[in-house]
Motif scaffolding. Structure first.
Motif, PDB file in Angstrom:
ATOM      1  N   TYR A 124       0.838  -1.197   0.000  1.00 57.17           N
ATOM      2  CA  TYR A 124       0.000   0.000   0.000  1.00 57.17           C
ATOM      3  C   TYR A 124       0.876   1.252   0.000  1.00 57.17           C
ATOM      4  O   TYR A 124       0.607   2.225  -0.716  1.00 57.17           O
ATOM      5  CB  TYR A 124      -0.939  -0.032   1.199  1.00 57.17           C
ATOM      6  CG  TYR A 124      -2.068   0.971   1.163  1.00 57.17           C
ATOM      7  CD1 TYR A 124      -2.818   1.184   0.007  1.00 57.17           C
ATOM      8  CD2 TYR A 124      -2.399   1.695   2.290  1.00 57.17           C
ATOM      9  CE1 TYR A 124      -3.865   2.104  -0.020  1.00 57.17           C
ATOM     10  CE2 TYR A 124      -3.437   2.606   2.281  1.00 57.17           C
ATOM     11  CZ  TYR A 124      -4.160   2.808   1.127  1.00 57.17           C
ATOM     12  OH  TYR A 124      -5.190   3.713   1.116  1.00 57.17           O
ATOM     13  N   ILE A 125       1.941   1.223   0.787  1.00 59.46           N
ATOM     14  CA  ILE A 125       2.871   2.347   0.828  1.00 59.46           C
ATOM     15  C   ILE A 125       3.561   2.513  -0.530  1.00 59.46           C
ATOM     16  O   ILE A 125       3.710   3.623  -1.034  1.00 59.46           O
ATOM     17  CB  ILE A 125       3.888   2.160   1.974  1.00 59.46           C
ATOM     18  CG1 ILE A 125       3.163   2.289   3.328  1.00 59.46           C
ATOM     19  CG2 ILE A 125       5.033   3.160   1.870  1.00 59.46           C
ATOM     20  CD1 ILE A 125       3.987   1.879   4.523  1.00 59.46           C
ATOM     21  N   ALA A 126       3.950   1.402  -1.133  1.00 60.05           N
ATOM     22  CA  ALA A 126       4.597   1.447  -2.455  1.00 60.05           C
ATOM     23  C   ALA A 126       3.652   2.008  -3.513  1.00 60.05           C
ATOM     24  O   ALA A 126       4.084   2.682  -4.449  1.00 60.05           O
ATOM     25  CB  ALA A 126       5.062   0.052  -2.858  1.00 60.05           C
ATOM     26  N   SER A 127       2.343   1.761  -3.342  1.00 62.35           N
ATOM     27  CA  SER A 127       1.370   2.204  -4.342  1.00 62.35           C
ATOM     28  C   SER A 127       1.295   3.723  -4.477  1.00 62.35           C
ATOM     29  O   SER A 127       0.817   4.226  -5.488  1.00 62.35           O
ATOM     30  CB  SER A 127      -0.019   1.637  -4.026  1.00 62.35           C
ATOM     31  OG  SER A 127      -0.622   2.338  -2.944  1.00 62.35           O
ATOM     32  N   ILE A 128       1.762   4.458  -3.455  1.00 68.20           N
ATOM     33  CA  ILE A 128       1.769   5.923  -3.561  1.00 68.20           C
ATOM     34  C   ILE A 128       3.155   6.447  -3.912  1.00 68.20           C
ATOM     35  O   ILE A 128       3.396   7.649  -3.880  1.00 68.20           O
ATOM     36  CB  ILE A 128       1.219   6.608  -2.300  1.00 68.20           C
ATOM     37  CG1 ILE A 128       2.089   6.321  -1.074  1.00 68.20           C
ATOM     38  CG2 ILE A 128      -0.228   6.231  -2.055  1.00 68.20           C
ATOM     39  CD1 ILE A 128       1.812   7.228   0.100  1.00 68.20           C
ATOM     40  N   LEU A 134      11.418   2.600  -0.176  1.00 71.44           N
ATOM     41  CA  LEU A 134      11.624   1.698   0.961  1.00 71.44           C
ATOM     42  C   LEU A 134      10.320   1.373   1.689  1.00 71.44           C
ATOM     43  O   LEU A 134      10.191   1.571   2.898  1.00 71.44           O
ATOM     44  CB  LEU A 134      12.631   2.299   1.947  1.00 71.44           C
ATOM     45  CG  LEU A 134      13.983   2.708   1.377  1.00 71.44           C
ATOM     46  CD1 LEU A 134      14.779   3.495   2.379  1.00 71.44           C
ATOM     47  CD2 LEU A 134      14.744   1.480   0.915  1.00 71.44           C
ATOM     48  N   PRO A 135       9.323   0.857   0.987  1.00 74.88           N
ATOM     49  CA  PRO A 135       8.012   0.661   1.599  1.00 74.88           C
ATOM     50  C   PRO A 135       8.011  -0.278   2.807  1.00 74.88           C
ATOM     51  O   PRO A 135       7.272  -0.032   3.768  1.00 74.88           O
ATOM     52  CB  PRO A 135       7.158   0.111   0.464  1.00 74.88           C
ATOM     53  CG  PRO A 135       8.114  -0.363  -0.568  1.00 74.88           C
ATOM     54  CD  PRO A 135       9.350   0.447  -0.407  1.00 74.88           C
ATOM     55  N   LEU A 136       8.830  -1.310   2.799  1.00 78.97           N
ATOM     56  CA  LEU A 136       8.858  -2.219   3.942  1.00 78.97           C
ATOM     57  C   LEU A 136       9.444  -1.527   5.171  1.00 78.97           C
ATOM     58  O   LEU A 136       8.947  -1.708   6.289  1.00 78.97           O
ATOM     59  CB  LEU A 136       9.632  -3.500   3.611  1.00 78.97           C
ATOM     60  CG  LEU A 136       9.516  -4.623   4.630  1.00 78.97           C
ATOM     61  CD1 LEU A 136       8.051  -5.020   4.867  1.00 78.97           C
ATOM     62  CD2 LEU A 136      10.321  -5.840   4.183  1.00 78.97           C
ATOM     63  N   VAL A 137      10.447  -0.712   4.975  1.00 73.73           N
ATOM     64  CA  VAL A 137      11.030   0.048   6.083  1.00 73.73           C
ATOM     65  C   VAL A 137       9.978   0.998   6.659  1.00 73.73           C
ATOM     66  O   VAL A 137       9.788   1.081   7.877  1.00 73.73           O
ATOM     67  CB  VAL A 137      12.282   0.832   5.629  1.00 73.73           C
ATOM     68  CG1 VAL A 137      12.754   1.797   6.709  1.00 73.73           C
ATOM     69  CG2 VAL A 137      13.388  -0.127   5.229  1.00 73.73           C
ATOM     70  N   PHE A 138       9.267   1.710   5.787  1.00 72.55           N
ATOM     71  CA  PHE A 138       8.242   2.638   6.264  1.00 72.55           C
ATOM     72  C   PHE A 138       7.065   1.907   6.917  1.00 72.55           C
ATOM     73  O   PHE A 138       6.460   2.417   7.858  1.00 72.55           O
ATOM     74  CB  PHE A 138       7.763   3.558   5.140  1.00 72.55           C
ATOM     75  CG  PHE A 138       8.692   4.717   4.917  1.00 72.55           C
ATOM     76  CD1 PHE A 138       8.747   5.767   5.821  1.00 72.55           C
ATOM     77  CD2 PHE A 138       9.523   4.754   3.818  1.00 72.55           C
ATOM     78  CE1 PHE A 138       9.610   6.827   5.631  1.00 72.55           C
ATOM     79  CE2 PHE A 138      10.394   5.807   3.610  1.00 72.55           C
ATOM     80  CZ  PHE A 138      10.444   6.847   4.524  1.00 72.55           C
ATOM     81  N   ALA A 194      -1.553  11.833   1.883  1.00 73.81           N
ATOM     82  CA  ALA A 194      -0.759  10.865   1.135  1.00 73.81           C
ATOM     83  C   ALA A 194      -1.605   9.755   0.527  1.00 73.81           C
ATOM     84  O   ALA A 194      -1.387   9.352  -0.615  1.00 73.81           O
ATOM     85  CB  ALA A 194       0.316  10.261   2.039  1.00 73.81           C
ATOM     86  N   PHE A 195      -2.597   9.268   1.279  1.00 80.27           N
ATOM     87  CA  PHE A 195      -3.343   8.098   0.827  1.00 80.27           C
ATOM     88  C   PHE A 195      -4.761   8.396   0.350  1.00 80.27           C
ATOM     89  O   PHE A 195      -5.353   7.584  -0.357  1.00 80.27           O
ATOM     90  CB  PHE A 195      -3.386   7.037   1.935  1.00 80.27           C
ATOM     91  CG  PHE A 195      -2.045   6.445   2.219  1.00 80.27           C
ATOM     92  CD1 PHE A 195      -1.537   5.429   1.425  1.00 80.27           C
ATOM     93  CD2 PHE A 195      -1.271   6.916   3.267  1.00 80.27           C
ATOM     94  CE1 PHE A 195      -0.289   4.882   1.680  1.00 80.27           C
ATOM     95  CE2 PHE A 195      -0.021   6.374   3.527  1.00 80.27           C
ATOM     96  CZ  PHE A 195       0.469   5.357   2.738  1.00 80.27           C
ATOM     97  N   HIS A 196      -5.313   9.536   0.753  1.00 84.10           N
ATOM     98  CA  HIS A 196      -6.714   9.836   0.405  1.00 84.10           C
ATOM     99  C   HIS A 196      -6.881  11.251  -0.131  1.00 84.10           C
ATOM    100  O   HIS A 196      -7.970  11.808  -0.104  1.00 84.10           O
ATOM    101  CB  HIS A 196      -7.610   9.652   1.646  1.00 84.10           C
ATOM    102  CG  HIS A 196      -7.417   8.350   2.328  1.00 84.10           C
ATOM    103  ND1 HIS A 196      -7.832   7.152   1.790  1.00 84.10           N
ATOM    104  CD2 HIS A 196      -6.836   8.033   3.509  1.00 84.10           C
ATOM    105  CE1 HIS A 196      -7.524   6.167   2.605  1.00 84.10           C
ATOM    106  NE2 HIS A 196      -6.913   6.672   3.656  1.00 84.10           N
TER     107      HIS A 196
END
Length: 130
Positions: free
Chosen positions: A35-39, A43-47, A85-87
């Motif tokens: 989900y983090i990578a989608s935006i 480093l989505p796993l770190v975040f 960021a997401f919405h």
């Protein structure tokens, strides 16, 4: 008595909301990273791990009262970041629900700012640092 009940109920609700978010992150870390990578975040796993650990710290603060006001203020900033960021506006054309989620974050932000300003109350609070 009513004020104490309201404050404790608010702390419980804040704590439970972040506890659920933390649980979903820890049990679905790869999905959270996706989900983090989608935006487009690097480093989505770190975040994802940082978000889970941050939310866990918020749970402790809301349930115990430790560093409550700074935690509530940081949680408010975090919620605003999540809203944009997401919405944010770029997502509204794809789904009207995204606009609703965006707006919902602002009511949560308002509650967190109120909590930050007024503190954890004087019941069931661990005073730290002393």
């Amino acid at each position: 008595m009513a004020r104490t009940t309201a404050v404790l109920l608010g702390r419980l609700i804040f704590g439970c909301v972040f506890l659920m978010a933390t649980y979903f992150k820890f049990t679905g870390m790869e999905a959270t990273a996706g989900y983090i990578a989608s935006i487009g975040f690097p480093l989505p796993l770190v975040f994802a791990w940082l978000a889970a650990l941050f939310e866990l710290a918020l749970v402790v603060a809301f349930f115990t009262g430790i560093l409550f006001s700074p935690a509530a203020a940081l949680a408010g900033l975090y919620v605003l970041f999540l809203a944009f960021a997401f919405h944010g506006p770029a997502t509204w054309t794809a789904s009207q629900m995204e606009f609703g989620l965006f707006v919902d974050h602002f009511s949560f932000f308002a509650g967190l700012m109120f909590a930050a300003a007024h503190g954890p109350g004087d019941k069931l609070v661990i005073k730290w640092p002393r």
